[in-house]
Design a protein around this motif. Structure first.
Motif, PDB file in Angstrom:
ATOM      1  N   VAL A 115       0.826  -1.215   0.000  1.00 35.18           N
ATOM      2  CA  VAL A 115       0.000   0.000   0.000  1.00 35.18           C
ATOM      3  C   VAL A 115       0.853   1.254   0.000  1.00 35.18           C
ATOM      4  CG1 VAL A 115      -1.848   1.228   1.197  1.00 35.18           C
ATOM      5  CG2 VAL A 115      -1.613  -1.216   1.497  1.00 35.18           C
ATOM      6  N   ARG A 116       0.520   2.168  -0.875  1.00 32.62           N
ATOM      7  CA  ARG A 116       1.087   3.533  -0.807  1.00 32.62           C
ATOM      8  C   ARG A 116      -0.085   4.489  -0.664  1.00 32.62           C
ATOM      9  NH1 ARG A 116       5.608   6.414  -4.446  1.00 32.62           N
ATOM     10  NH2 ARG A 116       6.851   5.151  -3.041  1.00 32.62           N
ATOM     11  N   HIS A 117       0.039   5.404   0.283  1.00 28.59           N
ATOM     12  CA  HIS A 117      -1.094   6.303   0.555  1.00 28.59           C
ATOM     13  C   HIS A 117      -0.572   7.655   1.039  1.00 28.59           C
ATOM     14  CE1 HIS A 117      -4.908   7.704   2.303  1.00 28.59           C
ATOM     15  NE2 HIS A 117      -5.482   6.822   1.491  1.00 28.59           N
ATOM     16  N   GLU A 143       6.671   6.882   6.852  1.00 26.56           N
ATOM     17  CA  GLU A 143       7.742   5.894   6.638  1.00 26.56           C
ATOM     18  C   GLU A 143       7.711   5.328   5.221  1.00 26.56           C
ATOM     19  OE1 GLU A 143      10.004   3.523   8.691  1.00 26.56           O
ATOM     20  OE2 GLU A 143       9.208   3.772  10.723  1.00 26.56           O
ATOM     21  N   HIS A 144       8.856   4.869   4.776  1.00 29.50           N
ATOM     22  CA  HIS A 144       9.000   4.192   3.483  1.00 29.50           C
ATOM     23  C   HIS A 144      10.057   3.101   3.715  1.00 29.50           C
ATOM     24  CE1 HIS A 144       9.119   3.316  -0.644  1.00 29.50           C
ATOM     25  NE2 HIS A 144       9.378   4.504  -1.166  1.00 29.50           N
ATOM     26  N   PRO A 145       9.643   2.029   4.410  1.00 30.22           N
ATOM     27  CA  PRO A 145      10.642   1.068   4.900  1.00 30.22           C
ATOM     28  C   PRO A 145      11.467   0.390   3.807  1.00 30.22           C
ATOM     29  CG  PRO A 145       8.385   0.251   5.254  1.00 30.22           C
ATOM     30  CD  PRO A 145       8.275   1.680   4.841  1.00 30.22           C
ATOM     31  N   SER A 176       9.584  14.272   4.339  1.00 32.63           N
ATOM     32  CA  SER A 176      10.130  13.057   3.726  1.00 32.63           C
ATOM     33  C   SER A 176       9.977  11.806   4.586  1.00 32.63           C
ATOM     34  CB  SER A 176      11.618  13.269   3.428  1.00 32.63           C
ATOM     35  OG  SER A 176      12.182  12.047   3.014  1.00 32.63           O
ATOM     36  N   ARG A 177       9.272  10.820   4.024  1.00 29.78           N
ATOM     37  CA  ARG A 177       9.184   9.511   4.697  1.00 29.78           C
ATOM     38  C   ARG A 177      10.496   8.734   4.521  1.00 29.78           C
ATOM     39  NH1 ARG A 177       4.309   8.584   0.615  1.00 29.78           N
ATOM     40  NH2 ARG A 177       5.419   8.270  -1.329  1.00 29.78           N
ATOM     41  N   VAL A 178      11.201   9.037   3.428  1.00 26.67           N
ATOM     42  CA  VAL A 178      12.501   8.383   3.190  1.00 26.67           C
ATOM     43  C   VAL A 178      13.469   8.757   4.320  1.00 26.67           C
ATOM     44  CG1 VAL A 178      14.485   8.270   1.625  1.00 26.67           C
ATOM     45  CG2 VAL A 178      12.161   8.369   0.691  1.00 26.67           C
ATOM     46  N   ALA A 179      13.472  10.037   4.683  1.00 24.37           N
ATOM     47  CA  ALA A 179      14.365  10.486   5.766  1.00 24.37           C
ATOM     48  C   ALA A 179      14.018   9.766   7.061  1.00 24.37           C
ATOM     49  CB  ALA A 179      14.241  11.993   5.951  1.00 24.37           C
ATOM     50  N   LEU A 230      17.509  14.724  -0.830  1.00 23.30           N
ATOM     51  CA  LEU A 230      16.056  14.509  -0.894  1.00 23.30           C
ATOM     52  C   LEU A 230      15.405  15.537  -1.798  1.00 23.30           C
ATOM     53  CD1 LEU A 230      15.302  14.088   2.919  1.00 23.30           C
ATOM     54  CD2 LEU A 230      15.502  12.240   1.232  1.00 23.30           C
ATOM     55  N   ARG A 231      14.330  15.127  -2.429  1.00 24.94           N
ATOM     56  CA  ARG A 231      13.525  16.026  -3.263  1.00 24.94           C
ATOM     57  C   ARG A 231      12.698  16.952  -2.359  1.00 24.94           C
ATOM     58  NH1 ARG A 231       8.227  15.497  -5.279  1.00 24.94           N
ATOM     59  NH2 ARG A 231       7.968  13.624  -4.010  1.00 24.94           N
ATOM     60  N   LEU A 232      12.449  18.161  -2.846  1.00 23.85           N
ATOM     61  CA  LEU A 232      11.482  19.030  -2.163  1.00 23.85           C
ATOM     62  C   LEU A 232      10.095  18.451  -2.443  1.00 23.85           C
ATOM     63  CD1 LEU A 232      12.786  22.601  -3.124  1.00 23.85           C
ATOM     64  CD2 LEU A 232      12.794  21.579  -0.831  1.00 23.85           C
ATOM     65  N   GLN A 233       9.396  18.020  -1.403  1.00 20.40           N
ATOM     66  CA  GLN A 233       8.096  17.335  -1.592  1.00 20.40           C
ATOM     67  C   GLN A 233       6.989  18.385  -1.692  1.00 20.40           C
ATOM     68  OE1 GLN A 233       7.971  13.471  -0.005  1.00 20.40           O
ATOM     69  NE2 GLN A 233       9.867  13.632  -1.143  1.00 20.40           N
ATOM     70  N   ARG A 234       6.959  19.035  -2.844  1.00 22.12           N
ATOM     71  CA  ARG A 234       6.042  20.162  -2.969  1.00 22.12           C
ATOM     72  C   ARG A 234       4.578  19.756  -2.879  1.00 22.12           C
ATOM     73  NH1 ARG A 234       9.106  23.964  -7.293  1.00 22.12           N
ATOM     74  NH2 ARG A 234      10.299  22.071  -7.684  1.00 22.12           N
ATOM     75  N   HIS A 270      20.312   9.289  -3.735  1.00 24.59           N
ATOM     76  CA  HIS A 270      19.044  10.017  -3.906  1.00 24.59           C
ATOM     77  C   HIS A 270      17.967   8.963  -4.149  1.00 24.59           C
ATOM     78  CE1 HIS A 270      15.982  12.752  -5.228  1.00 24.59           C
ATOM     79  NE2 HIS A 270      16.783  13.792  -5.254  1.00 24.59           N
ATOM     80  N   PRO A 271      16.825   9.055  -3.444  1.00 22.32           N
ATOM     81  CA  PRO A 271      15.800   8.010  -3.629  1.00 22.32           C
ATOM     82  C   PRO A 271      15.052   8.138  -4.955  1.00 22.32           C
ATOM     83  CG  PRO A 271      14.997   9.713  -2.132  1.00 22.32           C
ATOM     84  CD  PRO A 271      16.437  10.043  -2.429  1.00 22.32           C
ATOM     85  N   GLY A 272      15.165   9.282  -5.614  1.00 21.76           N
ATOM     86  CA  GLY A 272      14.396   9.543  -6.813  1.00 21.76           C
ATOM     87  C   GLY A 272      12.934   9.797  -6.450  1.00 21.76           C
ATOM     88  N   PRO A 273      12.183  10.520  -7.271  1.00 21.10           N
ATOM     89  CA  PRO A 273      12.646  11.172  -8.484  1.00 21.10           C
ATOM     90  C   PRO A 273      13.490  12.409  -8.164  1.00 21.10           C
ATOM     91  CG  PRO A 273      10.312  11.684  -8.056  1.00 21.10           C
ATOM     92  CD  PRO A 273      10.740  10.732  -7.003  1.00 21.10           C
ATOM     93  N   MET A 274      14.541  12.605  -8.992  1.00 29.80           N
ATOM     94  CA  MET A 274      15.425  13.754  -8.778  1.00 29.80           C
ATOM     95  C   MET A 274      14.868  14.990  -9.464  1.00 29.80           C
ATOM     96  SD  MET A 274      19.344  12.772  -9.504  1.00 29.80           S
ATOM     97  CE  MET A 274      19.092  11.601 -10.800  1.00 29.80           C
TER      98      MET A 274
END
Ligand code: ASP
Length: 322
Positions: A115-117, A143-145, A176-179, A230-234, A270-274
């Motif tokens: 699931v992604r939400h 989170e993005h485990p 960022s969930r990646v962070a 990390l990308r700016l999560q606009r 970088h997790p992408g998208p860059m």
């Protein structure tokens, strides 16, 4: 059941909802299992029948390139039946709630739901309602485990381990969930973590997570082994968090100048998208000697195969041979 099987059964969680709360042993089981799949994915014949008869459903409420594709490849390479639910053409468009959609899918007896939400906590909520295993493919800014696991695998393969490394995570930490997943994983495995961002893009009380906070790239990157951008999560920004992209790039975009403060052989991730020219200079991103961004993508397939493998072991109560 062999020794390795029982070890994996003991350390494989029922669901993979986040990295927070996983033990070093659990993380190591995921990474070791992924390692086998890296080799399998480099062979001409990549297919096995480990998940023959298993059903995996990808339920993505947010856009995805890497995570969705790699879960699809992972399920197929393991011989499972994999379905991508297209939320845009499903009853979600008719107003069906997340829980109702999940319960509908659950009635079809899937083994794993990925699931992604956009909302933090969505994957956990589903895991409490369905019978199958749930993998969090990213929930809001929480989170993005699987991203943290693939990042760890990339680092471990390059540098031999995680313990004792200094990792700088730079950019939009707040959204960022990646962070978040990387912070939990890296600290659990004995690395030192620095976060570098403008004050507006650092979560309140970030230090309580156990990280060092910097607002200047040159200071924060000093002697780092890994520079993770990390990308700016606009899409998650509700107001202006910085004056302009130009200014952001000038102070927080990774270029060779800023990179020179890190260790001479520091790896760039970088997790992408860059967004080239926003958080990372294009030459730095494509530096084949330093950037491991493509390798991260490769590791992503192996990690997701390991996750599908390990989570189905527990569905079988450990009876399936690995
Ligand atoms: N792909 C990552 C995520 O889904 C990072 C990003 O979107 O910037 O969180």
């Amino acid at each position: 059941m062999g020794v390795d099987d029982s070890y994996q059964t003991r350390f494989s969680p029922r669901h993979l909802l986040g990295i927070e709360g996983l033990s070093p042993d659990q993380i190591t089981v995921f990474l070791n299992k992924s390692e086998n799949y890296v080799e399998q994915n480099r062979r001409v014949d990549k297919a096995t029948q480990l998940l023959h008869g298993r059903t995996i459903i990808n339920l993505f409420y947010e856009d995805s390139t890497r995570t969705l594709t790699s879960f699809e490849l992972a399920g197929k390479r393991l011989g499972g039946d994999l379905i991508n639910m297209n939320v845009d053409t499903s009853s979600v468009k008719k107003g069906e709630t997340l829980i109702d959609t999940a319960m509908t899918l659950n009635a079809m007896h899937p083994d794993i739901l990925v699931v992604r939400h956009p909302h933090a906590g969505a994957a956990k909520l589903l895991s409490e309602k369905v019978n199958c295993a749930v993998i969090n493919g990213g929930d809001g800014n929480h989170e993005h485990p699987t991203q943290a696991l693939l990042d760890a695998l990339t680092i471990r393969r390059r540098l031999g381990g995680l313990s004792g490394l200094t990792v700088a995570i730079c950019g939009d930490i707040l959204h960022s969930r990646v962070a978040k997943s990387n912070i939990h994983l890296l600290l659990t495995m004995g690395a030192r973590v620095r976060v570098i961002a403008p004050k507006t893009l650092i979560p309140p009380a970030a230090e309580r997570l156990g990280v060092e906070v910097f607002h200047c790239m040159e200071d924060g990157l000093k002697d780092c082994d890994i520079v993770m951008m990390l990308r700016l999560q606009r899409e998650r920004m509700t107001r202006n968090f910085f004056p302009s992209i130009r200014e952001y790039f000038r102070y927080f975009g990774l270029d060779y100048n800023k990179l020179s403060h890190a260790k001479p052989d520091a790896l760039i991730m970088h997790p992408g998208p860059m967004n080239r020219g926003v958080e990372i200079d294009t030459e730095v991103a494509d530096d084949v000697g330093r950037s491991v961004i493509r390798e991260q993508v490769e590791m992503g397939v192996a990690v997701r195969m390991a996750c599908l493998d390990l989570l189905t072991i527990n569905l079988d109560s450990g009876e399936r041979r690995a």
